[in-house]
Design a protein around this motif. Structure first.
Motif, PDB file in Angstrom:
ATOM      1  N   PRO A  68       2.100  25.302  49.216  1.00 53.65           N
ATOM      2  CA  PRO A  68       2.796  26.219  48.296  1.00 53.65           C
ATOM      3  C   PRO A  68       1.872  27.079  47.438  1.00 53.65           C
ATOM      4  O   PRO A  68       2.124  28.270  47.247  1.00 53.65           O
ATOM      5  CB  PRO A  68       3.632  25.261  47.445  1.00 53.65           C
ATOM      6  CG  PRO A  68       3.899  24.099  48.345  1.00 53.65           C
ATOM      7  CD  PRO A  68       2.643  23.935  49.144  1.00 53.65           C
ATOM      8  N   GLU A  69       0.797  26.486  46.904  1.00 51.32           N
ATOM      9  CA  GLU A  69      -0.093  27.251  46.036  1.00 51.32           C
ATOM     10  C   GLU A  69      -0.767  28.392  46.796  1.00 51.32           C
ATOM     11  O   GLU A  69      -1.048  29.456  46.221  1.00 51.32           O
ATOM     12  CB  GLU A  69      -1.152  26.335  45.408  1.00 51.32           C
ATOM     13  CG  GLU A  69      -0.626  25.425  44.320  1.00 51.32           C
ATOM     14  CD  GLU A  69       0.140  24.225  44.864  1.00 51.32           C
ATOM     15  OE1 GLU A  69       0.105  24.009  46.103  1.00 51.32           O
ATOM     16  OE2 GLU A  69       0.771  23.504  44.076  1.00 51.32           O
ATOM     17  N   TYR A  70      -1.023  28.193  48.079  1.00 56.66           N
ATOM     18  CA  TYR A  70      -1.585  29.272  48.902  1.00 56.66           C
ATOM     19  C   TYR A  70      -0.588  30.423  48.988  1.00 56.66           C
ATOM     20  O   TYR A  70      -0.946  31.590  48.837  1.00 56.66           O
ATOM     21  CB  TYR A  70      -1.919  28.745  50.300  1.00 56.66           C
ATOM     22  CG  TYR A  70      -2.364  29.826  51.270  1.00 56.66           C
ATOM     23  CD1 TYR A  70      -3.695  30.199  51.356  1.00 56.66           C
ATOM     24  CD2 TYR A  70      -1.436  30.491  52.077  1.00 56.66           C
ATOM     25  CE1 TYR A  70      -4.109  31.193  52.229  1.00 56.66           C
ATOM     26  CE2 TYR A  70      -1.839  31.493  52.950  1.00 56.66           C
ATOM     27  CZ  TYR A  70      -3.171  31.838  53.022  1.00 56.66           C
ATOM     28  OH  TYR A  70      -3.568  32.835  53.881  1.00 56.66           O
ATOM     29  N   MET A  71       0.676  30.095  49.224  1.00 55.90           N
ATOM     30  CA  MET A  71       1.696  31.132  49.353  1.00 55.90           C
ATOM     31  C   MET A  71       1.924  31.870  48.040  1.00 55.90           C
ATOM     32  O   MET A  71       2.314  33.038  48.036  1.00 55.90           O
ATOM     33  CB  MET A  71       3.000  30.517  49.847  1.00 55.90           C
ATOM     34  CG  MET A  71       2.957  30.048  51.295  1.00 55.90           C
ATOM     35  SD  MET A  71       2.500  31.361  52.465  1.00 55.90           S
ATOM     36  CE  MET A  71       3.921  32.441  52.341  1.00 55.90           C
ATOM     37  N   ASP A  72       1.660  31.199  46.908  1.00 58.92           N
ATOM     38  CA  ASP A  72       1.803  31.853  45.609  1.00 58.92           C
ATOM     39  C   ASP A  72       0.868  33.062  45.539  1.00 58.92           C
ATOM     40  O   ASP A  72       1.236  34.126  45.024  1.00 58.92           O
ATOM     41  CB  ASP A  72       1.476  30.856  44.494  1.00 58.92           C
ATOM     42  CG  ASP A  72       2.052  31.279  43.144  1.00 58.92           C
ATOM     43  OD1 ASP A  72       2.967  32.123  43.129  1.00 58.92           O
ATOM     44  OD2 ASP A  72       1.591  30.763  42.123  1.00 58.92           O
ATOM     45  N   TYR A  73      -0.349  32.899  46.054  1.00 57.92           N
ATOM     46  CA  TYR A  73      -1.299  34.013  46.090  1.00 57.92           C
ATOM     47  C   TYR A  73      -0.954  34.997  47.207  1.00 57.92           C
ATOM     48  O   TYR A  73      -1.027  36.214  47.018  1.00 57.92           O
ATOM     49  CB  TYR A  73      -2.720  33.488  46.278  1.00 57.92           C
ATOM     50  CG  TYR A  73      -3.243  32.718  45.090  1.00 57.92           C
ATOM     51  CD1 TYR A  73      -3.587  33.374  43.908  1.00 57.92           C
ATOM     52  CD2 TYR A  73      -3.393  31.336  45.130  1.00 57.92           C
ATOM     53  CE1 TYR A  73      -4.066  32.674  42.805  1.00 57.92           C
ATOM     54  CE2 TYR A  73      -3.878  30.631  44.037  1.00 57.92           C
ATOM     55  CZ  TYR A  73      -4.205  31.304  42.882  1.00 57.92           C
ATOM     56  OH  TYR A  73      -4.666  30.617  41.788  1.00 57.92           O
ATOM     57  N   CYS A  74      -0.592  34.458  48.356  1.00 58.31           N
ATOM     58  CA  CYS A  74      -0.304  35.308  49.516  1.00 58.31           C
ATOM     59  C   CYS A  74       0.816  36.302  49.223  1.00 58.31           C
ATOM     60  O   CYS A  74       0.740  37.468  49.618  1.00 58.31           O
ATOM     61  CB  CYS A  74       0.072  34.419  50.701  1.00 58.31           C
ATOM     62  SG  CYS A  74       0.391  35.320  52.225  1.00 58.31           S
TER      63      CYS A  74
END
Length: 412
Positions: free
Chosen positions: A128-134
């Motif tokens: 999830p944290e990756y997708m927050d940036y993506c």
């Protein structure tokens, strides 16, 4: 991938001590998915025990419930919390009406969101944290804008059925975790420096309150302060027909700068014969906004809009001191009282009223200079910190361009 890479990006790739080993990839290991393959819509009724979360364009999803006074005037909370939607940790939440502006983010801790929002539950393919940036990358924001429906931008909406076809490229899960850690580390660097900046700004405010009012005196100065009318200290400079001089802008936070240094639309008149000359050492103020503190000391010679008033210091007047004095709350209140107008929007402080205002000042210019030395040092520290924060933000931007596009891989 292009064989060329900016110098800043090369430095970041080579900085193994801070980010771990970064490797330039000729054939990045990524998979393309539609968001519908990664998320399912969560339609869970609101739990009254959970806090109400907000989604901001600038800061994403709040980590708890904001106080009423921090909410926008248009935000009205619903008394019955069951009408909200529940969002769980790791869910992606977006405001249908403002997703195309970046009002989208990942939930850090469970809470409630507006029924006008969409809540997307992630599957095991994503961190999830990756997708927050993506989801904040220009490519994804552009895709969201393209998929939003409405006659004008004001009416654009991103519905679930429009959200699911959007595609994104994902590296393997361990790499997603590592990238999220790198970017969150950079966020913490920025956050710490911004906290330090806020402390420095508060310290300067305290110094101004103490030193410019005489509450605190500097060592070696004990002479009684004197009271003067501003008309005894400044005269109104009204010099026109100087179109040969460069155009300057008076700003509330950055002082007086050449107009072409500001990234703003030029609304100035083609005929600048009525524009006013301002000289180094002068103070310029916005006649309509002096009561809001819009004034500045000039380091330049140039011309400014006739909507401004130019103050030329009389002989022996140290105008740098007054540039600081004019930013104090007590003096700004005097500007407000002496401004004329039926409502705030029409208030203006012309020189004829400005000159009647009286202020208490050190009788010795030496004390004024000593006070300015302290305040200008504080300004210098604040300026350096602001530049450092901007550099860290640019570094984060470069990292996102490298890590979220597959141009650079992280070694796990």
């Amino acid at each position: 991938m292009s064989c060329r890479m900016s110098l800043r990006n090369k430095r970041i790739v080579n900085d193994s001590t801070k980010y771990g080993r970064l490797t330039i990839m000729q054939q990045p290991i990524v998979h393309t998915y539609s968001l519908g393959e990664l998320y399912t819509e969560r339609k869970e009724k609101g739990d009254p025990l959970l806090p109400i979360l907000t989604v901001s364009i600038h800061t994403g999803v709040s980590e708890g419930e904001l106080d009423e006074d921090k909410l926008g005037k248009k935000v009205k909370r619903i008394a019955d919390k069951t009408q909200y939607k529940t969002a769980r940790k790791g869910d992606l939440v977006f405001n249908m009406m403002r997703a195309w502006q970046g009002a989208i983010g990942v939930v850090r801790s469970a809470g409630l969101v507006s029924p006008a929002y969409i809540v997307a539950k992630p599957n095991e393919k994503i961190w999830p944290e990756y997708m927050d940036y993506c989801m904040k990358t220009p490519r994804m924001i552009h895709a969201i804008h393209r998929q939003s429906y409405g006659v004008t931008d004001f009416r654009l909406r991103l519905y679930w059925d429009s959200f699911t076809p959007i595609t994104c490229q994902l590296p393997p899960l361990p790499e997603q975790q590592k990238i999220a850690t790198i970017l969150s580390t950079q966020d913490k660097v920025i956050e710490l420096k911004e906290k330090l900046l806020a402390q420095k700004q508060q310290q300067k405010k305290y110094l101004m309150q103490q030193l410019l009012t005489g509450k605190k005196r500097l060592p070696g100065f004990c002479e009684k302060w004197t009271r003067k009318q501003l008309g005894e200290l400044f005269e109104n400079r009204v010099e026109i027909n100087r179109s040969d001089l460069g155009l300057l802008a008076i700003t509330s936070t950055r002082g007086i700068l050449p107009r072409d240094c500001l990234d703003l639309k030029d609304n100035s008149s083609e005929d600048k014969s009525k524009y006013l000359r301002i000289c180094p050492g002068d103070i310029g103020y916005n006649t309509m906004r002096m009561w809001q503190g819009v004034s500045a000391y000039s380091e330049y010679e140039g011309i400014v809009s006739p909507a401004y008033t130019i103050l030329a210091p009389m002989e022996g007047v140290y105008s740098r001191y007054f540039a600081y004095l004019f930013k104090t709350q007590s003096v700004i209140f005097s500007f407000y009282r002496f401004s004329q107008g039926l409502v705030d929007d029409t208030r203006n402080l012309k020189y004829e009223n400005f000159k009647k205002i009286s202020v208490s000042i050190p009788s010795k210019v030496a004390e004024q200079r000593a006070i300015v030395q302290i305040l200008s040092t504080a300004d210098h520290e604040i300026d350096l910190l602001q530049k450092s924060i901007e550099a860290e933000k640019q570094k984060k931007k470069a990292l996102m361009q490298l890590l979220l596009t597959g141009k650079v891989s992280v070694r796990i």
